[in-house]
Design a protein around this motif. Structure first.
Motif, PDB file in Angstrom:
ATOM      1  N   MET A 208       0.834  -1.199   0.000  1.00 22.87           N
ATOM      2  CA  MET A 208       0.000   0.000   0.000  1.00 22.87           C
ATOM      3  C   MET A 208       0.871   1.252   0.000  1.00 22.87           C
TER       4      MET A 208
ATOM      5  N   SER B 215      -9.167   6.805   5.041  1.00 25.59           N
ATOM      6  CA  SER B 215      -9.320   5.436   4.540  1.00 25.59           C
ATOM      7  C   SER B 215      -8.846   4.445   5.585  1.00 25.59           C
TER       8      SER B 215
ATOM      9  N   LEU C  41      -7.106   0.457   5.738  1.00 24.95           N
ATOM     10  CA  LEU C  41      -6.545  -0.726   5.095  1.00 24.95           C
ATOM     11  C   LEU C  41      -6.932  -1.938   5.923  1.00 24.95           C
TER      12      LEU C  41
ATOM     13  N   PHE D  59     -10.133  -0.035   1.921  1.00 23.40           N
ATOM     14  CA  PHE D  59      -9.393  -0.913   1.021  1.00 23.40           C
ATOM     15  C   PHE D  59      -9.367  -2.306   1.637  1.00 23.40           C
TER      16      PHE D  59
ATOM     17  N   ILE E 249     -13.090  -0.762  -1.958  1.00 28.27           N
ATOM     18  CA  ILE E 249     -12.221  -1.048  -3.099  1.00 28.27           C
ATOM     19  C   ILE E 249     -11.370  -2.268  -2.779  1.00 28.27           C
ATOM     20  N   TRP E 250     -11.246  -3.151  -3.761  1.00 31.11           N
ATOM     21  CA  TRP E 250     -10.414  -4.344  -3.573  1.00 31.11           C
ATOM     22  C   TRP E 250      -8.947  -3.972  -3.760  1.00 31.11           C
ATOM     23  N   PHE E 251      -8.173  -4.156  -2.709  1.00 34.09           N
ATOM     24  CA  PHE E 251      -6.731  -3.950  -2.731  1.00 34.09           C
ATOM     25  C   PHE E 251      -6.096  -5.295  -3.063  1.00 34.09           C
TER      26      PHE E 251
ATOM     27  N   ASN F 238      -3.482  -2.788  -9.420  1.00 33.80           N
ATOM     28  CA  ASN F 238      -4.322  -1.914  -8.596  1.00 33.80           C
ATOM     29  C   ASN F 238      -4.485  -0.483  -9.121  1.00 33.80           C
TER      30      ASN F 238
ATOM     31  N   ASP G 245      -7.223   1.100  -9.669  1.00 40.29           N
ATOM     32  CA  ASP G 245      -8.321   1.759  -8.961  1.00 40.29           C
ATOM     33  C   ASP G 245      -7.894   2.235  -7.572  1.00 40.29           C
ATOM     34  N   VAL G 246      -6.967   1.517  -6.942  1.00 43.19           N
ATOM     35  CA  VAL G 246      -6.443   1.967  -5.648  1.00 43.19           C
ATOM     36  C   VAL G 246      -5.632   3.246  -5.835  1.00 43.19           C
TER      37      VAL G 246
ATOM     38  N   LEU H 228      -8.507  10.381  -1.555  1.00 36.24           N
ATOM     39  CA  LEU H 228      -9.351   9.409  -0.867  1.00 36.24           C
ATOM     40  C   LEU H 228     -10.756   9.927  -0.594  1.00 36.24           C
TER      41      LEU H 228
END
Length: 409
Positions: A26, A159, A161, A202, A222-224, A397, A399-400, A408
């Motif tokens: 990340m 956000s 994680l 995430f 969101i898929w991390f 990733n 989209d991340v 964010l």
């Protein structure tokens, strides 16, 4: 340059921890999004039961570090909190009583406090520090730090994680008849409420994302994805196919490789007596030596996983205890390995890896799939290429990075 503050309450000194990989990746994405990074460690909760700690160069080399309530001497940060030191001495008393065998001890220190929301006084201390720094965005690690986000200014991008849902983990351990390995076991609804103030969550696990997305309509989910380095240039052909297991020293990995050696490996040797198994990572240091028969090589921590790259090395994932998502699957695919797994091991990927990772429901079929791959070179190479393509495309990733670039919000 925009500043992203990452708040954590777990130790970052463990070079061998598997969970550190999520945060490292990340941080890499945040750097790509143009952020200057600062990690803030909670002054009390981060220490757990030991009043000193250090920050691995993997983190200190990529981010500034702030650890309030400490004094740094050499590489170590020392706590100035009476609470931390009291916990430490209490733990020493407990260990001493156990060693002199005075019978069962009625108290205990926490196995892990990661699942527990820290006291409000500690969150307020960190909140004041964050406000003084006026960052563009703040990210916390784990849902238990979610309440901190509700205390920040409204114009701060926030956000979380989540690389391990405590509700999902508690559910899994209960289903397996095992004691939960954290002190607090929230329900999915309670864990969602902890995270409700975040702008973005995430999730490392696609299945966990879906569970939480169904509960609330507040944050974006969101898929991390567990992006791994792709080693096309290092693929090696070997005289014969070999097996590879990568594992950290944690309960799920110890259970997986122990189960494999006891119930699957003997069946493989019956049909493929010259089969070889490579065990990489700290998990190898904790195996029962009686299980390490001829043909098994224990490598420990290695400098370069690419030494095991190529379609003639088969990645195994006999995982039975799994919450979150298995990063080692992404690592296997990036190494160009065909992979055989129990469904539990790839559950966090949803249906993304259908037709790429071979799955078996029981030890017998697991051994059969491996024996077939050991003797079928063409099939190994086909699966290797499919996995490499997935690592290069599906498991990236963008989209991340886009969410990070938009502060964010």
């Amino acid at each position: 340059m925009k500043r992203l503050i990452i708040v954590t309450h777990r130790r970052l000194d463990d070079e061998r921890s598997g969970s550190k990989t999520y945060l490292k990746r990340m941080m890499s994405l945040a750097a790509q999004a143009g952020y200057k990074l600062l990690i803030i460690c909670l002054p009390v909760a981060t220490f757990s039961n030991r009043p000193w700690g250090r920050i691995s160069e993997e983190f200190s080399g990529a981010a500034d570090i702030s650890w309030p309530g400490t004094i740094k001497m050499g590489e170590n940060y020392w706590s100035l909190s009476p609470v931390v030191w009291t916990r430490f001495f209490w733990r020493l008393v407990q260990i001493a009583l156990q060693r002199i065998k005075l019978g069962p001890v009625s108290w205990r220190t926490p196995w892990s406090n990661l699942a527990t929301v820290p006291p409000k006084s500690e969150l307020l201390r960190v909140e004041r520090l964050i406000r003084s720094l006026s960052p563009s965005a703040v990210m916390v690690e784990y849902s238990s730090l979610g309440p901190l986000l509700s205390m920040l200014p409204e114009n701060t991008g926030t956000s979380i994680l989540v690389h391990d849902s405590f509700a999902a983990r508690a559910e899994l351990f209960a289903a397996q008849g095992q004691a939960f390995d954290y002190d607090d076991a929230p329900s999915f609804k309670e864990e969602a409420e902890r995270m409700s103030s975040a702008g973005v969550i995430f999730h490392a696990s696609m299945n966990e994302l879906n569970r939480f997305q169904d509960i609330d309509n507040g944050p974006r989910h969101i898929w991390f994805k567990p992006t791994a380095a792709v080693h096309r240039g290092r693929l090696e052909e070997r005289p014969q196919a070999e097996l590879l297991y990568i594992g950290a020293n944690q309960q799920g990995s110890r259970d997986a490789i122990g189960h494999f050696l006891e119930t699957i490996w003997p069946s493989i040797l019956e049909k493929s007596p010259n089969a070889r198994l490579n065990i990489v990572g700290p998990v190898g240091e904790h195996l029962d030596s009686r299980l390490l028969t001829e043909g098994i090589s224990v490598h420990g921590k290695v400098d370069d996983l690419a030494d095991f790259a190529g379609p003639d090395m088969i990645g195994i994932l006999p995982t039975r205890l799994m919450s979150g998502i298995s990063i080692k699957v992404g690592e296997y695919l990036g190494l160009g390995l065909p992979v055989v797994a129990y469904p539990t091991g790839i559950d966090g990927y949803g249906d993304t890896l259908a037709g790429i990772v071979q799955t078996a429901d029981d030890p017998k079929s697991f051994a059969e799939l491996l024996n077939d791959l050991i003797t079928d070179k063409d099939r190994r190479h086909q699966l290797s290429e499919k996995g490499l393509v997935a690592a290069e495309t599906t498991l990236q990733n963008p989209d991340v990075i886009a969410a990070l670039k938009s502060h964010l919000k």
